[in-house]
Design a protein around this motif. Structure first.
Motif, PDB file in Angstrom:
ATOM      1  N   LEU A   1    -126.995  56.164  25.887  1.00  0.00           N
ATOM      2  CA  LEU A   1    -128.126  56.657  26.673  1.00  0.00           C
ATOM      3  C   LEU A   1    -127.908  58.129  27.001  1.00  0.00           C
ATOM      4  CD1 LEU A   1    -130.757  56.021  28.211  1.00  0.00           C
ATOM      5  CD2 LEU A   1    -129.342  55.363  30.170  1.00  0.00           C
ATOM      6  N   LEU A   2    -128.816  58.986  26.534  1.00  0.00           N
ATOM      7  CA  LEU A   2    -128.672  60.424  26.778  1.00  0.00           C
ATOM      8  C   LEU A   2    -129.561  60.898  27.927  1.00  0.00           C
ATOM      9  CD1 LEU A   2    -127.063  62.808  25.617  1.00  0.00           C
ATOM     10  CD2 LEU A   2    -129.080  63.422  24.294  1.00  0.00           C
TER      11      LEU A   2
ATOM     12  N   SER B   1    -147.503  56.337  29.948  1.00  0.00           N
ATOM     13  CA  SER B   1    -146.363  55.747  29.242  1.00  0.00           C
ATOM     14  C   SER B   1    -145.404  55.020  30.164  1.00  0.00           C
ATOM     15  CB  SER B   1    -145.591  56.836  28.489  1.00  0.00           C
ATOM     16  OG  SER B   1    -144.948  57.712  29.403  1.00  0.00           O
ATOM     17  N   GLY B   2    -145.337  55.420  31.428  1.00  0.00           N
ATOM     18  CA  GLY B   2    -144.276  54.933  32.301  1.00  0.00           C
ATOM     19  C   GLY B   2    -142.983  55.659  32.006  1.00  0.00           C
ATOM     20  N   PRO B   3    -141.948  55.466  32.832  1.00  0.00           N
ATOM     21  CA  PRO B   3    -140.658  56.123  32.592  1.00  0.00           C
ATOM     22  C   PRO B   3    -140.044  55.676  31.276  1.00  0.00           C
ATOM     23  CG  PRO B   3    -140.775  55.229  34.823  1.00  0.00           C
ATOM     24  CD  PRO B   3    -141.951  54.682  34.077  1.00  0.00           C
ATOM     25  N   LEU B   4    -139.322  56.609  30.618  1.00  0.00           N
ATOM     26  CA  LEU B   4    -138.748  56.349  29.302  1.00  0.00           C
ATOM     27  C   LEU B   4    -137.249  56.627  29.310  1.00  0.00           C
ATOM     28  CD1 LEU B   4    -141.442  58.158  27.118  1.00  0.00           C
ATOM     29  CD2 LEU B   4    -141.228  55.685  27.470  1.00  0.00           C
ATOM     30  N   ASP B   5    -136.521  55.840  28.502  1.00  0.00           N
ATOM     31  CA  ASP B   5    -135.112  56.097  28.232  1.00  0.00           C
ATOM     32  C   ASP B   5    -134.969  56.629  26.804  1.00  0.00           C
ATOM     33  OD1 ASP B   5    -134.360  55.195  30.731  1.00  0.00           O
ATOM     34  OD2 ASP B   5    -133.744  53.203  30.045  1.00  0.00           O
ATOM     35  N   PHE B   6    -134.051  57.569  26.622  1.00  0.00           N
ATOM     36  CA  PHE B   6    -133.790  58.179  25.320  1.00  0.00           C
ATOM     37  C   PHE B   6    -132.384  57.788  24.884  1.00  0.00           C
ATOM     38  CE2 PHE B   6    -137.159  60.539  27.159  1.00  0.00           C
ATOM     39  CZ  PHE B   6    -137.823  61.256  26.194  1.00  0.00           C
ATOM     40  N   PHE B   7    -132.293  56.934  23.868  1.00  0.00           N
ATOM     41  CA  PHE B   7    -131.012  56.465  23.357  1.00  0.00           C
ATOM     42  C   PHE B   7    -130.695  57.129  22.023  1.00  0.00           C
ATOM     43  CE2 PHE B   7    -132.106  52.951  26.156  1.00  0.00           C
ATOM     44  CZ  PHE B   7    -130.885  52.539  26.670  1.00  0.00           C
ATOM     45  N   LEU B   8    -129.444  57.578  21.875  1.00  0.00           N
ATOM     46  CA  LEU B   8    -128.952  57.944  20.559  1.00  0.00           C
ATOM     47  C   LEU B   8    -128.702  56.672  19.766  1.00  0.00           C
ATOM     48  CD1 LEU B   8    -126.380  60.717  21.498  1.00  0.00           C
ATOM     49  CD2 LEU B   8    -128.345  61.030  19.994  1.00  0.00           C
ATOM     50  N   TYR B   9    -128.857  56.750  18.438  1.00  0.00           N
ATOM     51  CA  TYR B   9    -128.481  55.608  17.607  1.00  0.00           C
ATOM     52  C   TYR B   9    -127.033  55.226  17.945  1.00  0.00           C
ATOM     53  CZ  TYR B   9    -132.629  56.309  14.644  1.00  0.00           C
ATOM     54  OH  TYR B   9    -133.906  56.431  14.159  1.00  0.00           O
ATOM     55  N   GLY B  10    -126.792  53.946  18.125  1.00  0.00           N
ATOM     56  CA  GLY B  10    -125.505  53.484  18.617  1.00  0.00           C
ATOM     57  C   GLY B  10    -125.572  53.096  20.075  1.00  0.00           C
ATOM     58  N   ASN B  11    -126.792  53.216  20.658  1.00  0.00           N
ATOM     59  CA  ASN B  11    -127.070  52.767  22.036  1.00  0.00           C
ATOM     60  C   ASN B  11    -126.416  53.617  23.118  1.00  0.00           C
ATOM     61  OD1 ASN B  11    -128.660  50.764  21.018  1.00  0.00           O
ATOM     62  ND2 ASN B  11    -127.352  49.065  21.638  1.00  0.00           N
TER      63      ASN B  11
ATOM     64  N   HIS C   1    -123.275  68.663  20.189  1.00  0.00           N
ATOM     65  CA  HIS C   1    -122.729  69.254  18.962  1.00  0.00           C
ATOM     66  C   HIS C   1    -123.830  69.361  17.918  1.00  0.00           C
ATOM     67  CE1 HIS C   1    -120.139  69.731  15.401  1.00  0.00           C
ATOM     68  NE2 HIS C   1    -119.233  70.193  16.254  1.00  0.00           N
ATOM     69  N   TYR C   2    -123.790  70.441  17.125  1.00  0.00           N
ATOM     70  CA  TYR C   2    -124.857  70.635  16.148  1.00  0.00           C
ATOM     71  C   TYR C   2    -124.851  69.503  15.118  1.00  0.00           C
ATOM     72  CZ  TYR C   2    -121.520  72.371  12.656  1.00  0.00           C
ATOM     73  OH  TYR C   2    -120.499  72.476  11.748  1.00  0.00           O
ATOM     74  N   GLY C   3    -126.021  69.218  14.570  1.00  0.00           N
ATOM     75  CA  GLY C   3    -126.168  68.158  13.579  1.00  0.00           C
ATOM     76  C   GLY C   3    -127.496  67.443  13.753  1.00  0.00           C
ATOM     77  N   GLU C   4    -127.731  66.439  12.905  1.00  0.00           N
ATOM     78  CA  GLU C   4    -128.967  65.651  12.982  1.00  0.00           C
ATOM     79  C   GLU C   4    -128.691  64.369  13.743  1.00  0.00           C
ATOM     80  OE1 GLU C   4    -132.466  65.091   9.872  1.00  0.00           O
ATOM     81  OE2 GLU C   4    -130.818  63.717   9.422  1.00  0.00           O
ATOM     82  N   TYR C   5    -129.570  64.074  14.698  1.00  0.00           N
ATOM     83  CA  TYR C   5    -129.398  62.904  15.561  1.00  0.00           C
ATOM     84  C   TYR C   5    -130.640  62.028  15.497  1.00  0.00           C
ATOM     85  CZ  TYR C   5    -125.400  65.320  17.634  1.00  0.00           C
ATOM     86  OH  TYR C   5    -124.193  65.964  17.825  1.00  0.00           O
ATOM     87  N   GLY C   6    -130.401  60.724  15.492  1.00  0.00           N
ATOM     88  CA  GLY C   6    -131.491  59.767  15.600  1.00  0.00           C
ATOM     89  C   GLY C   6    -131.607  59.260  17.017  1.00  0.00           C
ATOM     90  N   PHE C   7    -132.820  59.271  17.539  1.00  0.00           N
ATOM     91  CA  PHE C   7    -133.095  58.759  18.883  1.00  0.00           C
ATOM     92  C   PHE C   7    -134.095  57.617  18.780  1.00  0.00           C
ATOM     93  CE2 PHE C   7    -131.567  62.941  19.981  1.00  0.00           C
ATOM     94  CZ  PHE C   7    -130.973  62.789  21.221  1.00  0.00           C
ATOM     95  N   PHE C   8    -133.974  56.652  19.700  1.00  0.00           N
ATOM     96  CA  PHE C   8    -135.074  55.726  19.908  1.00  0.00           C
ATOM     97  C   PHE C   8    -135.422  55.698  21.387  1.00  0.00           C
ATOM     98  CE2 PHE C   8    -131.292  53.037  20.064  1.00  0.00           C
ATOM     99  CZ  PHE C   8    -131.524  52.160  21.119  1.00  0.00           C
TER     100      PHE C   8
END
Length: 206
Positions: free
Chosen positions: A127-128, A115-125, A144-151
């Motif tokens: 970077l986590l 895959s190569g190195p990956l970045d994990f972004f929360l929706y809203g850009n 914080h607890y809740g549902e999060y979207g990542f790309f």
């Protein structure tokens, strides 16, 4: 060292491999582990342990490898695909030190061969997790607890998303986002979220 007991579970993250029987020191530990499945935790005597992976259908021995279990903690061991066949990636499932009543903890692991190195972004850009290389497991981060979207994107290429995923973070719980190779096409990616809530008894040296 034999007075220490660790707990270990196994996670099948190798998409092109049949279901596996996992043995620890020549004793059957998991009779059948399918791709994307994770076993229950089981005890392992402290010290070095030899892990054997065999196909449940072919009876082929895919791997024998010795891993250290020196601490009275819990571990997840991922079965991953590499250039030379199967390998194991050992992850300590330590307790996130900043858990509170309103937060959980999250980390990322890249088990996607090629895959190569990956970045994990929360929706809203936001970077986590950045530049997570193959076989790398990040430290836990409180969230914080809740549902999060990542790309997920290739490292430093946030405008070329490869995959999006929803992750539910529960208060007081640790979770690991594991990126795998998809089973439907060679370059596809998949994500499995492993949860760990420290529900097993505290392990003390005997």
């Amino acid at each position: 060292m034999s007075e220490i007991t660790s707990y270990v579970r196994f996670f099948h993250a190798a998409s092109d491999t049949e279901a596996l029987q996992v043995s620890v020191n020549n004793t059957s530990f998991v009779p059948e582990l399918s791709y994307r499945a994770v076993s229950n935790y089981g005890p392992v005597t402290g010290g070095f342990a030899t892990i054997t992976l065999a196909g449940t259908r072919t009876r082929r021995i895919y791997l024998q490898k010795t891993l250290p279990f020196f601490l009275p903690i819990k571990y997840t061991v991922a079965v991953i695909q590499t250039d030379n066949g199967l390998d194991l990636r050992q992850m300590p499932d330590y307790v996130c030190p900043v858990l509170s009543g309103n937060s959980g903890c999250l980390r990322a692991a890249n088990f996607a061969y090629g895959s190569g190195p990956l970045d994990f972004f929360l929706y809203g850009n936001k970077l986590l997790f950045a530049d997570v290389s193959f076989k790398e497991v990040t430290p836990f981060k409180p969230i914080h607890y809740g549902e999060y979207g990542f790309f997920l994107t290739p490292s430093q290429d946030e405008f070329n998303p490869l995959l999006s995923v929803l992750v539910n973070v529960e208060a007081g719980q640790m979770s690991t986002m594991c990126v795998l190779n998809g089973s439907w096409q060679p370059e596809a990616l998949d994500v499995v979220v492993l949860d760990y809530d420290d529900s097993l008894p505290i392990i003390e040296p005997r």
